[in-house]
Design a protein around this motif. Structure first.
Motif, PDB file in Angstrom:
ATOM      1  N   HIS A   1       0.836  -1.199   0.000  1.00 58.00           N
ATOM      2  CA  HIS A   1       0.000   0.000   0.000  1.00 58.00           C
ATOM      3  C   HIS A   1       0.873   1.252   0.000  1.00 58.00           C
ATOM      4  CE1 HIS A   1      -3.810  -2.055   0.715  1.00 58.00           C
ATOM      5  NE2 HIS A   1      -3.138  -2.866   1.524  1.00 58.00           N
ATOM      6  N   GLY A   2       0.281   2.371  -0.421  1.00 57.91           N
ATOM      7  CA  GLY A   2       0.992   3.645  -0.410  1.00 57.91           C
ATOM      8  C   GLY A   2       2.221   3.642  -1.299  1.00 57.91           C
ATOM      9  N   THR A   3       2.157   2.886  -2.391  1.00 51.51           N
ATOM     10  CA  THR A   3       3.321   2.688  -3.246  1.00 51.51           C
ATOM     11  C   THR A   3       2.977   3.031  -4.691  1.00 51.51           C
ATOM     12  OG1 THR A   3       4.036   0.893  -1.791  1.00 51.51           O
ATOM     13  CG2 THR A   3       5.040   0.989  -3.971  1.00 51.51           C
ATOM     14  N   THR A   4       3.850   3.779  -5.334  1.00 51.38           N
ATOM     15  CA  THR A   4       3.659   4.126  -6.740  1.00 51.38           C
ATOM     16  C   THR A   4       4.799   3.553  -7.566  1.00 51.38           C
ATOM     17  OG1 THR A   4       4.819   6.215  -6.444  1.00 51.38           O
ATOM     18  CG2 THR A   4       2.410   6.266  -6.253  1.00 51.38           C
ATOM     19  N   VAL A   5       4.509   3.300  -8.832  1.00 57.25           N
ATOM     20  CA  VAL A   5       5.525   2.827  -9.763  1.00 57.25           C
ATOM     21  C   VAL A   5       6.095   4.048 -10.466  1.00 57.25           C
ATOM     22  CG1 VAL A   5       5.997   1.415 -11.792  1.00 57.25           C
ATOM     23  CG2 VAL A   5       4.327   0.641 -10.096  1.00 57.25           C
ATOM     24  N   GLU A   6       7.397   4.234 -10.332  1.00 56.01           N
ATOM     25  CA  GLU A   6       8.064   5.377 -10.944  1.00 56.01           C
ATOM     26  C   GLU A   6       8.705   5.004 -12.278  1.00 56.01           C
ATOM     27  OE1 GLU A   6       7.688   8.328  -9.482  1.00 56.01           O
ATOM     28  OE2 GLU A   6       6.601   7.364  -7.847  1.00 56.01           O
ATOM     29  N   ALA A   7       9.194   3.775 -12.396  1.00 59.10           N
ATOM     30  CA  ALA A   7       9.805   3.304 -13.643  1.00 59.10           C
ATOM     31  C   ALA A   7       9.808   1.785 -13.645  1.00 59.10           C
ATOM     32  CB  ALA A   7      11.232   3.825 -13.788  1.00 59.10           C
ATOM     33  N   VAL A   8       9.809   1.226 -14.864  1.00 62.24           N
ATOM     34  CA  VAL A   8       9.799  -0.226 -15.033  1.00 62.24           C
ATOM     35  C   VAL A   8      10.975  -0.609 -15.916  1.00 62.24           C
ATOM     36  CG1 VAL A   8       8.508  -2.203 -15.915  1.00 62.24           C
ATOM     37  CG2 VAL A   8       7.281  -0.305 -14.842  1.00 62.24           C
ATOM     38  N   GLU A   9      11.763  -1.550 -15.456  1.00 62.88           N
ATOM     39  CA  GLU A   9      12.842  -2.134 -16.236  1.00 62.88           C
ATOM     40  C   GLU A   9      12.564  -3.630 -16.355  1.00 62.88           C
ATOM     41  OE1 GLU A   9      16.669  -1.046 -14.720  1.00 62.88           O
ATOM     42  OE2 GLU A   9      16.436   1.029 -15.377  1.00 62.88           O
ATOM     43  N   PRO A  10      13.291  -4.338 -17.211  1.00 63.31           N
ATOM     44  CA  PRO A  10      12.964  -5.747 -17.454  1.00 63.31           C
ATOM     45  C   PRO A  10      12.828  -6.629 -16.207  1.00 63.31           C
ATOM     46  CG  PRO A  10      14.498  -4.995 -19.100  1.00 63.31           C
ATOM     47  CD  PRO A  10      14.349  -3.870 -18.100  1.00 63.31           C
ATOM     48  N   ARG A  11      13.645  -6.430 -15.187  1.00 61.25           N
ATOM     49  CA  ARG A  11      13.571  -7.303 -14.020  1.00 61.25           C
ATOM     50  C   ARG A  11      13.450  -6.552 -12.698  1.00 61.25           C
ATOM     51  NH1 ARG A  11      16.461 -10.482 -17.569  1.00 61.25           N
ATOM     52  NH2 ARG A  11      15.664 -12.594 -17.684  1.00 61.25           N
ATOM     53  N   ARG A  12      13.098  -5.263 -12.781  1.00 62.22           N
ATOM     54  CA  ARG A  12      12.961  -4.499 -11.544  1.00 62.22           C
ATOM     55  C   ARG A  12      12.055  -3.291 -11.750  1.00 62.22           C
ATOM     56  NH1 ARG A  12      18.461  -1.154 -10.383  1.00 62.22           N
ATOM     57  NH2 ARG A  12      18.496   0.038 -12.317  1.00 62.22           N
ATOM     58  N   LEU A  13      11.525  -2.793 -10.633  1.00 60.56           N
ATOM     59  CA  LEU A  13      10.657  -1.624 -10.613  1.00 60.56           C
ATOM     60  C   LEU A  13      11.268  -0.567  -9.708  1.00 60.56           C
ATOM     61  CD1 LEU A  13       7.208  -3.310  -9.857  1.00 60.56           C
ATOM     62  CD2 LEU A  13       8.063  -2.610 -12.093  1.00 60.56           C
TER      63      LEU A  13
ATOM     64  N   HIS B   1       7.567   5.301  -2.088  1.00 59.68           N
ATOM     65  CA  HIS B   1       6.793   4.989  -0.878  1.00 59.68           C
ATOM     66  C   HIS B   1       7.200   5.963   0.231  1.00 59.68           C
ATOM     67  CE1 HIS B   1       4.538   2.598   1.974  1.00 59.68           C
ATOM     68  NE2 HIS B   1       5.542   2.745   2.792  1.00 59.68           N
ATOM     69  N   ALA B   2       6.240   6.713   0.743  1.00 51.82           N
ATOM     70  CA  ALA B   2       6.463   7.646   1.860  1.00 51.82           C
ATOM     71  C   ALA B   2       7.620   8.604   1.592  1.00 51.82           C
ATOM     72  CB  ALA B   2       6.686   6.863   3.158  1.00 51.82           C
ATOM     73  N   GLY B   3       7.703   9.109   0.362  1.00 53.95           N
ATOM     74  CA  GLY B   3       8.741  10.068   0.007  1.00 53.95           C
ATOM     75  C   GLY B   3      10.075   9.455  -0.367  1.00 53.95           C
ATOM     76  N   ASP B   4      10.215   8.163  -0.219  1.00 55.80           N
ATOM     77  CA  ASP B   4      11.450   7.470  -0.597  1.00 55.80           C
ATOM     78  C   ASP B   4      11.251   6.764  -1.925  1.00 55.80           C
ATOM     79  OD1 ASP B   4      12.803   8.195   1.751  1.00 55.80           O
ATOM     80  OD2 ASP B   4      12.015   6.447   2.823  1.00 55.80           O
ATOM     81  N   ARG B   5      12.351   6.507  -2.615  1.00 61.14           N
ATOM     82  CA  ARG B   5      12.322   5.740  -3.862  1.00 61.14           C
ATOM     83  C   ARG B   5      13.357   4.637  -3.774  1.00 61.14           C
ATOM     84  NH1 ARG B   5      12.666   9.935  -8.731  1.00 61.14           N
ATOM     85  NH2 ARG B   5      12.744   7.985  -9.867  1.00 61.14           N
ATOM     86  N   GLY B   6      13.018   3.474  -4.336  1.00 56.08           N
ATOM     87  CA  GLY B   6      13.971   2.377  -4.325  1.00 56.08           C
ATOM     88  C   GLY B   6      13.597   1.328  -5.354  1.00 56.08           C
ATOM     89  N   TRP B   7      14.592   0.563  -5.773  1.00 51.81           N
ATOM     90  CA  TRP B   7      14.390  -0.484  -6.769  1.00 51.81           C
ATOM     91  C   TRP B   7      13.955  -1.767  -6.085  1.00 51.81           C
ATOM     92  CZ3 TRP B   7      14.120   0.478 -11.783  1.00 51.81           C
ATOM     93  CH2 TRP B   7      14.716   1.641 -12.273  1.00 51.81           C
ATOM     94  N   LEU B   8      13.071  -2.499  -6.731  1.00 46.20           N
ATOM     95  CA  LEU B   8      12.610  -3.799  -6.257  1.00 46.20           C
ATOM     96  C   LEU B   8      12.752  -4.794  -7.396  1.00 46.20           C
ATOM     97  CD1 LEU B   8      11.115  -5.511  -4.066  1.00 46.20           C
ATOM     98  CD2 LEU B   8       8.999  -4.865  -5.223  1.00 46.20           C
ATOM     99  N   ASP B   9      13.492  -5.870  -7.155  1.00 39.28           N
ATOM    100  CA  ASP B   9      13.615  -6.934  -8.151  1.00 39.28           C
ATOM    101  C   ASP B   9      12.300  -7.686  -8.216  1.00 39.28           C
ATOM    102  OD1 ASP B   9      16.272  -6.282  -8.657  1.00 39.28           O
ATOM    103  OD2 ASP B   9      17.025  -7.672  -7.142  1.00 39.28           O
ATOM    104  N   VAL B  10      11.806  -7.939  -9.426  1.00 38.47           N
ATOM    105  CA  VAL B  10      10.524  -8.631  -9.591  1.00 38.47           C
ATOM    106  C   VAL B  10      10.607  -9.633 -10.737  1.00 38.47           C
ATOM    107  CG1 VAL B  10       9.096  -6.763  -8.682  1.00 38.47           C
ATOM    108  CG2 VAL B  10       9.620  -6.834 -11.106  1.00 38.47           C
ATOM    109  N   ALA B  11       9.770 -10.645 -10.630  1.00 38.69           N
ATOM    110  CA  ALA B  11       9.571 -11.617 -11.705  1.00 38.69           C
ATOM    111  C   ALA B  11       8.105 -12.013 -11.658  1.00 38.69           C
ATOM    112  CB  ALA B  11      10.459 -12.833 -11.495  1.00 38.69           C
ATOM    113  N   GLY B  12       7.457 -12.018 -12.788  1.00 36.94           N
ATOM    114  CA  GLY B  12       6.047 -12.403 -12.820  1.00 36.94           C
ATOM    115  C   GLY B  12       5.129 -11.207 -12.920  1.00 36.94           C
ATOM    116  N   PRO B  13       3.816 -11.468 -12.846  1.00 33.61           N
ATOM    117  CA  PRO B  13       2.822 -10.404 -13.032  1.00 33.61           C
ATOM    118  C   PRO B  13       2.869  -9.348 -11.928  1.00 33.61           C
ATOM    119  CG  PRO B  13       1.804 -12.577 -13.142  1.00 33.61           C
ATOM    120  CD  PRO B  13       3.202 -12.767 -12.666  1.00 33.61           C
TER     121      PRO B  13
END
Length: 109
Positions: free
Chosen positions: A36-48, A52-64
């Motif tokens: 919750h309280g999270t926005t997507v700022e950019a999308v790359e092939p394996r990370r977003l 969140h709460a004024g901070d930004r950070g990358w999250l590794d993801v796989a799947g929908p």
């Protein structure tokens, strides 16, 4: 599956009868992570890049990834590759929850 919500609740414009069962099933499902309280700022092939709460950070993801941003479409920069941005629900001009579900079900991954 990762489910991101810009606000502190999913589908705030929906009534409790429309979403109570769905929210319970999502929250109880072991393969669904809700942020919750999270926005997507950019999308790359394996990370977003998430905000969140004024901070930004990358999250590794796989799947929908499902993003609940409300009823107004908000473009997200997507790097070239296999990812697509699809707008459904009220932001995609659905007039009802049933129509939003039909739109989302018609998406092929």
């Amino acid at each position: 599956m990762l489910l991101l919500a810009a606000g502190e609740e999913l589908a705030p414009e929906a009534g409790p009868r429309e979403k109570s069962m769905m929210l319970r099933r999502l929250a109880d499902h072991p393969d669904v992570e809700i942020k919750h309280g999270t926005t997507v700022e950019a999308v790359e092939p394996r990370r977003l890049l998430l905000g969140h709460a004024g901070d930004r950070g990358w999250l590794d993801v796989a799947g929908p990834i499902v993003v609940s941003q409300g009823t107004v479409p908000r473009p997200v920069p997507v790097t070239p590759g296999r990812r697509r941005t699809l707008v459904v629900g009220e932001a995609g001009f659905a007039g009802s929850a049933a129509e939003a579900i039909r739109q989302a079900s018609a998406i092929t991954v």
